[in-house]
Design an enzyme around this catalytic site. Structure first.
Site, PDB file in Angstrom:
ATOM      1  N   GLU A 163       0.816  -1.205   0.000  1.00  0.00           N
ATOM      2  CA  GLU A 163       0.000   0.000   0.000  1.00  0.00           C
ATOM      3  C   GLU A 163       0.848   1.253   0.000  1.00  0.00           C
ATOM      4  OE1 GLU A 163      -1.991  -1.054   3.920  1.00  0.00           O
ATOM      5  OE2 GLU A 163      -1.672   1.090   4.183  1.00  0.00           O
TER       6      GLU A 163
ATOM      7  N   CYS B  87       3.677   8.440   0.419  1.00  0.00           N
ATOM      8  CA  CYS B  87       4.328   7.559   1.383  1.00  0.00           C
ATOM      9  C   CYS B  87       4.444   6.188   0.724  1.00  0.00           C
ATOM     10  CB  CYS B  87       3.470   7.497   2.649  1.00  0.00           C
ATOM     11  SG  CYS B  87       4.023   6.278   3.847  1.00  0.00           S
TER      12      CYS B  87
ATOM     13  N   CYS C 274       7.295  -6.956   6.784  1.00  0.00           N
ATOM     14  CA  CYS C 274       8.450  -6.417   7.503  1.00  0.00           C
ATOM     15  C   CYS C 274       8.883  -7.429   8.550  1.00  0.00           C
ATOM     16  CB  CYS C 274       8.049  -5.109   8.192  1.00  0.00           C
ATOM     17  SG  CYS C 274       9.437  -4.257   8.984  1.00  0.00           S
TER      18      CYS C 274
ATOM     19  N   CYS D 250       8.114  -4.561  15.313  1.00  0.00           N
ATOM     20  CA  CYS D 250       7.696  -3.539  16.290  1.00  0.00           C
ATOM     21  C   CYS D 250       6.291  -3.873  16.796  1.00  0.00           C
ATOM     22  CB  CYS D 250       7.717  -2.147  15.661  1.00  0.00           C
ATOM     23  SG  CYS D 250       9.365  -1.664  15.124  1.00  0.00           S
TER      24      CYS D 250
ATOM     25  N   CYS E  17       2.966  -2.120  15.442  1.00  0.00           N
ATOM     26  CA  CYS E  17       2.878  -1.884  13.997  1.00  0.00           C
ATOM     27  C   CYS E  17       2.143  -3.006  13.271  1.00  0.00           C
ATOM     28  CB  CYS E  17       4.292  -1.739  13.430  1.00  0.00           C
ATOM     29  SG  CYS E  17       4.316  -1.451  11.660  1.00  0.00           S
TER      30      CYS E  17
ATOM     31  N   GLY F 229       7.515  -1.845   5.720  1.00  0.00           N
ATOM     32  CA  GLY F 229       8.890  -2.290   5.488  1.00  0.00           C
ATOM     33  C   GLY F 229       9.933  -1.401   6.124  1.00  0.00           C
ATOM     34  N   GLU F 230      11.143  -1.933   6.193  1.00  0.00           N
ATOM     35  CA  GLU F 230      12.273  -1.198   6.758  1.00  0.00           C
ATOM     36  C   GLU F 230      13.248  -0.915   5.602  1.00  0.00           C
ATOM     37  OE1 GLU F 230      13.459   0.368   9.460  1.00  0.00           O
ATOM     38  OE2 GLU F 230      15.272   0.581   8.268  1.00  0.00           O
TER      39      GLU F 230
ATOM     40  N   SER G 189      12.512   6.800   6.834  1.00  0.00           N
ATOM     41  CA  SER G 189      12.396   6.467   8.249  1.00  0.00           C
ATOM     42  C   SER G 189      12.987   5.080   8.515  1.00  0.00           C
ATOM     43  CB  SER G 189      10.908   6.476   8.615  1.00  0.00           C
ATOM     44  OG  SER G 189      10.737   6.136   9.962  1.00  0.00           O
TER      45      SER G 189
ATOM     46  N   SER H 258      13.105   6.142  14.210  1.00  0.00           N
ATOM     47  CA  SER H 258      12.001   5.725  15.068  1.00  0.00           C
ATOM     48  C   SER H 258      12.542   5.442  16.463  1.00  0.00           C
ATOM     49  CB  SER H 258      11.336   4.469  14.487  1.00  0.00           C
ATOM     50  OG  SER H 258      10.749   4.787  13.262  1.00  0.00           O
TER      51      SER H 258
ATOM     52  N   HIS I 253      10.643   6.006  19.820  1.00  0.00           N
ATOM     53  CA  HIS I 253       9.517   5.352  20.516  1.00  0.00           C
ATOM     54  C   HIS I 253       9.727   5.030  21.992  1.00  0.00           C
ATOM     55  CE1 HIS I 253       7.821   5.367  16.618  1.00  0.00           C
ATOM     56  NE2 HIS I 253       8.418   4.299  16.158  1.00  0.00           N
TER      57      HIS I 253
ATOM     58  N   ASN J  87      -1.570   4.736  16.169  1.00  0.00           N
ATOM     59  CA  ASN J  87      -2.756   4.272  15.457  1.00  0.00           C
ATOM     60  C   ASN J  87      -3.140   2.927  16.021  1.00  0.00           C
ATOM     61  OD1 ASN J  87      -3.838   5.677  13.021  1.00  0.00           O
ATOM     62  ND2 ASN J  87      -1.657   5.790  12.574  1.00  0.00           N
TER      63      ASN J  87
ATOM     64  N   CYS K 214      -0.084   3.240   8.366  1.00  0.00           N
ATOM     65  CA  CYS K 214       0.635   2.102   8.925  1.00  0.00           C
ATOM     66  C   CYS K 214       0.141   0.711   8.544  1.00  0.00           C
ATOM     67  CB  CYS K 214       0.682   2.194  10.450  1.00  0.00           C
ATOM     68  SG  CYS K 214       1.168   3.795  11.030  1.00  0.00           S
TER      69      CYS K 214
HETATM   70  N1  SAH Z   1      10.626   0.715   9.199  1.00  0.00           N
HETATM   71  C1  SAH Z   1      10.627   2.158   9.250  1.00  0.00           C
HETATM   72  C2  SAH Z   1       9.389   2.760   8.611  1.00  0.00           C
HETATM   73  C3  SAH Z   1       8.162   2.358   9.336  1.00  0.00           C
HETATM   74  S1  SAH Z   1       6.712   3.304   9.231  1.00  0.00           S
HETATM   75  C4  SAH Z   1      10.745   2.597  10.694  1.00  0.00           C
HETATM   76  O1  SAH Z   1      10.647   1.779  11.574  1.00  0.00           O
HETATM   77  O2  SAH Z   1      10.935   3.788  10.928  1.00  0.00           O
HETATM   78  C5  SAH Z   1       7.013   4.908   9.758  1.00  0.00           C
HETATM   79  C6  SAH Z   1       6.733   5.228  11.212  1.00  0.00           C
HETATM   80  O3  SAH Z   1       5.434   4.835  11.655  1.00  0.00           O
HETATM   81  C7  SAH Z   1       7.721   4.555  12.143  1.00  0.00           C
HETATM   82  O4  SAH Z   1       8.179   5.497  13.066  1.00  0.00           O
HETATM   83  C8  SAH Z   1       6.876   3.514  12.804  1.00  0.00           C
HETATM   84  O5  SAH Z   1       7.399   3.126  14.047  1.00  0.00           O
HETATM   85  C9  SAH Z   1       5.550   4.233  12.923  1.00  0.00           C
HETATM   86  N2  SAH Z   1       4.395   3.365  13.196  1.00  0.00           N
HETATM   87  C10 SAH Z   1       4.216   2.078  12.862  1.00  0.00           C
HETATM   88  N3  SAH Z   1       3.038   1.613  13.304  1.00  0.00           N
HETATM   89  C11 SAH Z   1       2.454   2.645  13.934  1.00  0.00           C
HETATM   90  C12 SAH Z   1       1.202   2.804  14.592  1.00  0.00           C
HETATM   91  N4  SAH Z   1       0.330   1.805  14.715  1.00  0.00           N
HETATM   92  N5  SAH Z   1       0.924   4.028  15.112  1.00  0.00           N
HETATM   93  C13 SAH Z   1       1.794   5.050  15.005  1.00  0.00           C
HETATM   94  N6  SAH Z   1       2.971   4.958  14.389  1.00  0.00           N
HETATM   95  C14 SAH Z   1       3.301   3.767  13.863  1.00  0.00           C
END
Ligand code: SAH
Length: 358
Positions: A102, A115, A122, A126, A129, A169-170, A201, A224, A226, A300, A343
């Site tokens: 997506e 985006c 992935c 996390c 996610c 994905g990363e 990211s 990221s 967190h 989210n 996400c």
């Molecule tokens: N793999 C990369 C890109 C991931 S998506 C990374 O980890 O950064 C981009 C951002 O959205 C990341 O910071 C990820 O941690 C965050 N993310 C993923 N799921 C989420 C969710 N449910 N709510 C809020 N942020 C989220």
């Protein structure tokens, strides 16, 4: 007989993954003049062609020869959702092998931003996610990352000026293809998107942050975070066990030193988990000495997980405390939460509906 034919069939190449120079070489081998390669590159990377048949300034014979050796891989639009709240759009594409990815289009006053996903699934795991749930299916090829942008431009007939690599994905786990994507999307022969308008990211794969800082790019790195301590980060992000927080921060400092680009830190705010007063203090200690920006993302909620976001008021309080401490901080405006949120949740819904985890 049929079997024999398919066995003898030459491997067809993914034409959209060749960069400008490589394509010139390929087309040269076919015995064509250099301007033919320029025309083909333009069809693929500026005019978003989905087939060789569209390339009407090439002879039918050349188009046929191209399709014997090369392919523009199928990438079918399966669903398009348009947010009623803020005109954000989500696109679900099916790739040639059935994998789903997506992409999201966000309309900003400064331009349209896409985006993109960098992998199908992935493997970083996390906890909060949606993309982590089915694991990694496979890496995306450069063309599959590029064409998310091309297809969206073509579907909407609107120009894209900004890119965020923040989909499923990363990117630093698919390093070569990701770097090629950055080169090609910002190449003058393609969409020529300014690298300053691109943000990628990462969850913090230290060796590849170091490599990235040496590529000579001008893209923004988003890290990221967190969690505000090694222990809290480990609880939310398994990758943190592999790369210590201090190591990750050092790699970000080096990225800034090498590129002059200020790093953005991302912090998904999760109620009762990382939104407490002690988190404000720890975050301040980490970020205050650094020339950086902090992006708070109220988490989210993902159907399969029970994390909740703090309410608006509490998120605001968290932000104000950080601001008072001199941290450069914003709360990311929520976009398209009425269309399967951000996400990876659209892809996830499809996977859940047909019993597969693609
Ligand atoms: N793999 C990369 C890109 C991931 S998506 C990374 O980890 O950064 C981009 C951002 O959205 C990341 O910071 C990820 O941690 C965050 N993310 C993923 N799921 C989420 C969710 N449910 N709510 C809020 N942020 C989220």
């Amino acid at each position: 007989m049929i079997e024999l034919e398919s066995m003898n069939r030459k491997e067809v190449k993914d034409i959209c993954s060749f960069d400008y120079e490589e394509l010139a070489e390929e087309i040269g081998i076919l015995g064509e003049k250099p301007f033919r390669s320029r025309q083909i590159y333009e069809w693929l990377h500026r005019k978003s062609a989905d087939s060789f048949d569209e390339m009407t300034n090439l002879s039918r014979n050349l188009r046929e020869r191209l399709s014997e050796t090369y392919e523009i891989r199928k990438m079918e639009l399966v669903e398009r959702q348009i947010s009623k709240e803020d005109s954000t759009e989500k696109f679900l594409f099916e790739l040639w092998d059935g994998n789903m990815i997506e992409s999201v289009l966000m309309r900003h006053p400064y331009g349209n931003s896409v985006c993109v996903s960098s992998q199908a699934g992935c493997r970083m795991g996390c906890r909060f996610c949606a993309s982590a749930i089915g694991g990694l299916k496979r890496n995306l090829s450069p063309s599959e990352i590029l064409r998310q942008v091309y297809r969206i431009q073509r579907i909407t007939k609107e120009r894209v000026s900004h890119i965020v690599v923040m989909g499923t994905g990363e990117p630093l786990d698919n390093y070569e293809n990701f770097v090629r994507f950055i080169r090609m999307i910002s190449d003058e022969h393609g969409l020529n998107i300014s690298q300053r308008n691109i943000t990628a990211s990462t969850c913090g794969i230290v060796p590849n942050i170091k490599r990235l800082s040496l590529e000579g790019f001008q893209i923004t790195l988003a890290l990221s975070l967190h969690g505000s301590s090694q222990e809290k980060r480990e609880r939310l992000m398994p990758v943190a066990r592999q790369y210590e927080l201090q190591e990750v921060l050092k790699a970000c400092d080096d990225y800034f030193k090498k590129t002059g680009r200020r790093v953005t830190f991302e912090y998904s705010l999760i109620e009762g988990v990382n939104d407490r007063t002690e988190d404000v203090q720890e975050l301040t200690a980490i970020l205050k000495p650094r020339n950086c920006h902090l992006n708070l993302i109220p988490v989210n909620p993902v159907r399969e997980r029970d994390y909740r976001k703090p309410d608006r008021k509490n998120a605001g309080i968290f932000k104000n405390k950080l601001e008072k401490n001199g941290i450069n901080v914003t709360i990311r405006r929520e976009r398209g939460s009425d269309i399967d949120g951000a996400c990876g949740q659209l892809r996830r819904r499809y996977a859940a509906a047909d019993g597969r985890t693609r």
